[in-house]
Design an enzyme around this catalytic site. Structure first.
Site, PDB file in Angstrom:
ATOM      1  CD  GLU A  75       2.701 -11.920  -6.700  1.00  0.00           C
ATOM      2  OE1 GLU A  75       2.280 -11.068  -7.496  1.00  0.00           O
ATOM      3  OE2 GLU A  75       2.036 -12.315  -5.723  1.00  0.00           O
ATOM      4  CE  LYS A  96       5.970  -3.080  -0.152  1.00  0.00           C
ATOM      5  NZ  LYS A  96       5.305  -1.779  -0.302  1.00  0.00           N
ATOM      6  CB  SER A 115      13.357   2.858   5.485  1.00  0.00           C
ATOM      7  OG  SER A 115      12.358   1.927   5.850  1.00  0.00           O
ATOM      8  NE  ARG A 118       4.977  -0.720   7.159  1.00  0.00           N
ATOM      9  CZ  ARG A 118       4.846  -2.004   7.365  1.00  0.00           C
ATOM     10  NH1 ARG A 118       4.743  -2.475   8.586  1.00  0.00           N
ATOM     11  NH2 ARG A 118       4.789  -2.837   6.346  1.00  0.00           N
ATOM     12  CE1 TYR A 147      13.948   6.376   1.916  1.00  0.00           C
ATOM     13  CE2 TYR A 147      14.667   4.082   2.073  1.00  0.00           C
ATOM     14  CZ  TYR A 147      13.658   5.022   1.933  1.00  0.00           C
ATOM     15  OH  TYR A 147      12.359   4.590   1.802  1.00  0.00           O
ATOM     16  CE  LYS A 194       9.671  -1.633  -0.180  1.00  0.00           C
ATOM     17  NZ  LYS A 194       8.520  -0.796  -0.215  1.00  0.00           N
ATOM     18  CE  LYS A 203       1.388  -1.779   4.962  1.00  0.00           C
ATOM     19  NZ  LYS A 203       1.970  -0.685   4.159  1.00  0.00           N
TER      20      LYS A 203
END
Ligand code: PBG
Length: 305
Positions: A214, A175, A255, A185, A294, A229, A198
Site C-alpha cells: 500500500e 490504515k 482517538s 466517529r 489528541y 494508523k 469499513k
C-alpha cells in the site's frame, strides 16, 4: 546525554474538530472539545505558541447526503476553518482531511454503488474535487484518509494542473479497519450513522506485507509522506515502512488510543503525564517522523517544562 530519541513539540500534529455548533466535549473522550468556527483561529495560534508545527482539521455538523456534495463546497466549514487558521496563524501548517465520511448519510468514506459496497472509482472524482477546494482555501497538506485505490495519483495530477506545486500530500497509506476510532466517529457525527464496517477499503489487521504494498503504491503515485494508523498496536508496521522506504512516516495515535489513556487514568491505573510522554516517545523510537495526537498540546506543554 545517551538518549537515542528525543520527543519535541515539533514532532506533533494536533487533530482538531471544527464545528458549526457550539463548543462541546466528546462523551467518549472528554478532554477533547469540538471547536466552533469562530474560535478555530485562536486554536491555531495556541498550537503555534506551544511549538506545534501543524494542526489537522476535521469537520462536524455539515449536512449529510447520499452524494456528499457539501464536501465539494468552497464555503463549507472545512474550507472556512482552513482560511481562518491560515490568517490567524500563518506559520502553523494546516493538514486537511480528504475523505467523505463527515458528509455521507451512511458514514462511509466513499460513495456507495447500487449493491451497497463503496464505489472506489466513482469516489475518486469526489476526492479530487474535495482536495482542490481545500487547497484553494489554503491547506498546506492534503491528507486522504479514505483508502480508495488510485486517489493519490489523481489528487497529485489535479494539484499540479491547478498550479498547487507546493502542496504536500500525506497519504494515510496503511490504515487498518480498527476498533480504535470510536471517539473520532462521535466527534464527526458518524456514530450511529455508519452502516456496516469499513473492511472493504481499510486494511485487515492481520496483514503486514500488504502495508508495504500500500505504501509503495501511494509513493509511486506521488505522496510526499505516508502515515500508519492506528499507532501503538502497529509500531511493527511503522518500523517496517520506515526501514523499507526511508520517507517521512507519520503515526496516528488515534482517538480510541487516547481514550485508553484517559480511561486508565480515570481508574487510577497510571500517571497521565508520564503515560503521554512515554507513548509518544515510543513512536519516535519506532521511526516516526511525527505523530498525530489528541494529546499534542498536553505533550508540548509538558515538554516545555
Ligand atoms: C475517516 C477517518 C477516521 C479517522 C480519521 N479519518 C475514522 C474511520 O476511518 O472511520 C480516525 C481518527 C481517530 O480515531 O482518531 N476518514
Amino acid at each position: 546525554m545517551v538518549a537515542e530519541t528525543r520527543l519535541s513539540p515539533s514532532d506533533l500534529i494536533w487533530p482538531i474538530f471544527v464545528t458549526q455548533g457550539s463548543r462541546e466535549r466528546l462523551k467518549s473522550l472528554p478532554f477533547v472539545e469540538r471547536v466552533p468556527l469562530a474560535e478555530i483561529g485562536a486554536a491555531a495560534r495556541i498550537a503555534g505558541e506551544a511549538g506545534i508545527p501543524c494542526i489537522a482539521l476535521f469537520p462536524h455538523g455539515e449536512p449529510r447526503s447520499e452524494t456528499a456534495h457539501t464536501a465539494l463546497s468552497a464555503d463549507n466549514i472545512m474550507c472556512r476553518a482552513i482560511a481562518e487558521c491560515k490568517t490567524a496563524a500563518p506559520h502553523v501548517g494546516v493538514l486537511a482531511d480528504v475523505a467523505l465520511d463527515p458528509y455521507t448519510s451512511h458514514g462511509h468514506d466513499g460513495l456507495l454503488a447500487r449493491d451497497g459496497s463503496v464505489d472506489n472509482d466513482a469516489t475518486l472524482d469526489m476526492l479530487v474535487a474535495q482536495a482542490l477546494v481545500q487547497a484553494r482555501a489554503g491547506a498546506d497538506i492534503l491528507a486522504p484518509s479514505d483508502m480508495m485505490d488510485g486517489r493519490i495519483g489523481r489528487i497529485r495530477a489535479a494539484l499540479e494542473a491547478d498550479g498547487f506545486h507546493d502542496r504536500q500530500i500525506m497519504a494515510y497509506a496503511a490504515k487498518y479497519a480498527s476498533a480504535l476510532y470510536g471517539p473520532f466517529r462521535e466527534a464527526v457525527g458518524s456514530e450511529g450513522v455508519l452502516k456496516g464496517d469499513k473492511r472493504g477499503y481499510q486494511m485487515d489487521y492481520a496483514n503486514a506485507a500488504e502495508a508495504l504494498r500500500e505504501v509503495a503504491l501511494d509513493l509511486a503515485e506521488g505522496a510526499d509522506t505516508v502515515m500508519v494508523k492506528p499507532g501503538l498496536a502497529y509500531l511493527d508496521i511503522l518500523a517496517a515502512v520506515r526501514a523499507e522506504f526511508r520517507v517521512p512516516t507519520f503515526a496516528y495515535h488515534t482517538s480510541g488510543e487516547a481514550a485508553m489513556i484517559e480511561g486508565a487514568v480515570m481508574m487510577g491505573a497510571m500517571d497521565r503525564d508520564k503515560a503521554i510522554l512515554e507513548i509518544l516517545t515510543a513512536f519516535k523510537r519506532a521511526g516516526a517522523a511525527g505523530v498525530l495526537t489528541y494529546h499534542a498540546l498536553d505533550a508540548a506543554r509538558l515538554l516545555a517544562r
